[in-house]
Design an enzyme around this catalytic site. Sequence first.
Site, PDB file in Angstrom:
ATOM      1  N   HIS A   1       0.839  -1.196   0.000  1.00 59.82           N
ATOM      2  CA  HIS A   1       0.000   0.000   0.000  1.00 59.82           C
ATOM      3  C   HIS A   1       0.874   1.245   0.000  1.00 59.82           C
ATOM      4  O   HIS A   1       1.690   1.456   0.894  1.00 59.82           O
ATOM      5  CB  HIS A   1      -0.900  -0.050   1.238  1.00 59.82           C
ATOM      6  CG  HIS A   1      -1.954   0.997   1.295  1.00 59.82           C
ATOM      7  ND1 HIS A   1      -1.716   2.257   1.796  1.00 59.82           N
ATOM      8  CD2 HIS A   1      -3.262   0.970   0.933  1.00 59.82           C
ATOM      9  CE1 HIS A   1      -2.833   2.962   1.744  1.00 59.82           C
ATOM     10  NE2 HIS A   1      -3.788   2.200   1.226  1.00 59.82           N
TER      11      HIS A   1
ATOM     12  N   GLU B   1      -4.190  -0.530  -3.655  1.00 62.49           N
ATOM     13  CA  GLU B   1      -3.673   0.846  -3.718  1.00 62.49           C
ATOM     14  C   GLU B   1      -2.150   0.817  -3.601  1.00 62.49           C
ATOM     15  O   GLU B   1      -1.536   1.561  -2.829  1.00 62.49           O
ATOM     16  CB  GLU B   1      -4.293   1.704  -2.611  1.00 62.49           C
ATOM     17  CG  GLU B   1      -5.807   1.742  -2.680  1.00 62.49           C
ATOM     18  CD  GLU B   1      -6.450   2.544  -1.557  1.00 62.49           C
ATOM     19  OE1 GLU B   1      -5.774   2.778  -0.534  1.00 62.49           O
ATOM     20  OE2 GLU B   1      -7.614   2.933  -1.693  1.00 62.49           O
TER      21      GLU B   1
ATOM     22  N   CYS C   1     -10.160  10.172   3.091  1.00 64.16           N
ATOM     23  CA  CYS C   1      -8.809  10.567   3.500  1.00 64.16           C
ATOM     24  C   CYS C   1      -8.217  11.643   2.597  1.00 64.16           C
ATOM     25  O   CYS C   1      -7.453  12.495   3.068  1.00 64.16           O
ATOM     26  CB  CYS C   1      -7.901   9.343   3.543  1.00 64.16           C
ATOM     27  SG  CYS C   1      -7.905   8.356   2.027  1.00 64.16           S
TER      28      CYS C   1
END
Length: 639
Positions: free
Chosen positions: A266, A318, A402
Site C-alpha cells: 500500500h 492501492e 482521507c
Amino acid sequence: MLKLFRFGIVLLISLNCSHSLKSDYPIQPVEFYRVQLTDNFWNPRLETNRTVTIPYDFKKCEETGRIDNFSKAGKLLDGEFEGIRFNDSDVFKVIEGASYSLALHPDPELAKYLDDLIVKIAAAQEDDGYLYTTRTINPNKPAKEAGDVRWSYLVHSHELYNVGHMYEAAVAHYQATGKKTLLDVAIKNADLIYSVFGPGKRYDVPGHQEIEIGLFKLYRITGNNDYLELAKFFLDQRGQSENHELYGEYCQDHIPVIEQDRPTGHAVRAAYMYSGMADAAALTGDPEYIQALNKIWQNTVYTKLYITGGIGSRYSGESFGEDYELPNLSAYNETCAAIANMLWNYRMFLLHGDAKYIDVFERTLYNGFLSGVSLDGNEFFYPNPLESDGYHKRSPWFDCACCPVNVARFLPSLPGYMYAVRNDTIYSNLFIASTAKLELPDNSITVKQESDYPWNGFINYTIEPNENKLFTIAFRIPGWSMNSPVPGDLYNFKEKRILAPEIKVNNCFINYTVENGYAIITRTWQKGDNISLYLQMPVRKIKSNIKVKENENKIALQRGPLVYCIEWADNNNLARKLVIPKDTHFISNERPELLRGIHTISGPAKTKDGKDQLLTAIPYYSWAHRGAGEMTVWIPYEN
C-alpha cells in the site's frame, strides 16, 4: 514563551528550557509562518483552501456523522456509530489544517468551532486515555474490521493510525492557539499506548503507519523520550516474526525495515513509514535506517514514479507494482500517496541536502498532488490517472474521505517547504513569490522573492540582512532545467539541450558552482543586494525508459515544472486519437481566460487516420474541470 519551529507537514514546538533534543535533522526547515506568500499561482489556492475546503470538509464531517461519533462516545449524544472505523482520523486532519489556517489568519469563529469540537473529542476519550469512537460507543458492536477487543486486529483496525493523526492535530492546534486542550488528550493517549506496547509488553505493529510520525512530533514538543522509544519500537518490530504474526508486504511487515530495499504494498502506508524512518534516522542517528531509505528511494524514483510524481500504480491494494509497471488508464496514484511522497522526499532532503529530493517534491506538488483538488476547492480525485476514457471526474466526497481532508491539512503548510537553513547556509528550494524572515546563527535575513513561476522562469530575490556578513545562499537548480526530468533514467528529454540557468548578482552575471543540485553563492551580503535567476522554459518532449511498455512510442510534454495533458475539450474530442509527427515544434500560449489562467501548449498533430489536427495541451493539474471526456498525458509519436 514558545520557541516555534517547523517540520514536515506540521509545526513543532519546543518549550524553552524544558528539554533539548540530542539530535535532529542536519538541515532545519524555516517555519511556514515566517514566509508570507504574495504569489499569483499559490495564493489563490491557499485562500480557497482556507475559505472553501476547510469549512467544506468540516461540514461533510458533520453531515456524515464523523463529528457526532465523538459526541456519542462521550455520552453527549445518543445513537450508534456511523461510518467506517477510521473516520475519526478525518476529523483530526481537518483540525490540523484549520490550526495552520488560524496561525496565519486569526479567525475567532473558527477558533470557537475548534474549541467546541475539542470538547467533544475530550469527552470521547476513556478514563485511561483510549480513544476510538467506534469501540467506545458500543464495545459489543464496533464497526467492521475494528476487532473484537482493543488492539485485537491492528492489521486493519486503524486504532493506532487514527490517534497518530490526532497527535499531529494536537501539536498544530497548540502552536496556533497556545491551548493544551487537544494536546492533553494526545499525551494521555500516547501514555496509554506506551504502557501497552514495547519491550516486555505487547509486541505488535500498526497495520497502517502514521502513529510513528505523530509520536516523533510529540517527542519534539514534550521531550518525553517514551514517545521516541515507542515510535522506534513500532518501526523496529516490523518484519520480526518471532514477536508477532506478520501482516505481509501490503503493510510493509514482511522483513525488518532495515532489510527492505524497494517499496512494496500500500503506497500511502509505505511512504508514511519511510517518513517515520527518516525521522528515526535523524533523531537516533541510526545509519542502517538511512542505508535502507536510500535503497528504497532509488528503486521508487528509478522504476516506480509516474512522470506526474504519483506513486502507487495498482488499484489492487492501492499499491506499488513491479519495476516499470506504470499503466496510465488504470493508474491509481492516490492523492494521499502524493502527499506522503512529498513528506518523505522533504525529509530525505533534510537528511542529505541534495536537490534531487526537492525535484521529486516539486514534480509531485505541481502535478500529482494539485490535480487531486478542483480549482473551486470542493471536489476531489482519489486516484489520479494519466489517461481517461471519459469516465473519470472529481467527487464532492468519498465514504473513505482521507484525500479531501489530507488536502486541507497540506496546502496551508506549503510556505514551510520553501527555505531551510544549515549553519550559515540558506537553501532556497521552491520558487514562490513571498517575503521570508530567516534566522542564521548570528544574523537575521529578510528574503523577498518575486516570480511568475511556474509560467516563466524569471525569479528575483532581494536580500536584507540585519548585518552585512558573510553567508551562503544555495539556490536549487531544478533537474528539469538541466536535462534531467527526474533523477535516474526512468524518464529523459527526447532532445538534449543546453539550458544552463543564468544568475546575476546586482545585475552582473556571476560564475557559480553547483553542489548537489544547488548553485552556491557565498559572499558578504549587504542590505538591498539583488539576485536574479533565469530558468529557460521551452516545451520539452519526454520519453520513458524502454522498459515501461505502456509508453512505448509515446511522449509526454512538459514546460518548466508542469506536466501537460491533452483533453477532449481542446482537441475536437480526439484526445486519445492523436499522433505527434516527428520533429513537431510546440509553442506556449498564455490563456488568462482559461481555467483560472494557464499557459497552453500547441502544435500540429495528426489523427490516427492521417488527418491534420491542431493539438492543444493544458497543465495536468487543471484537467477534468469542463465535463467528462477523454484525456491523456502520454501521446503516440512518430519516430
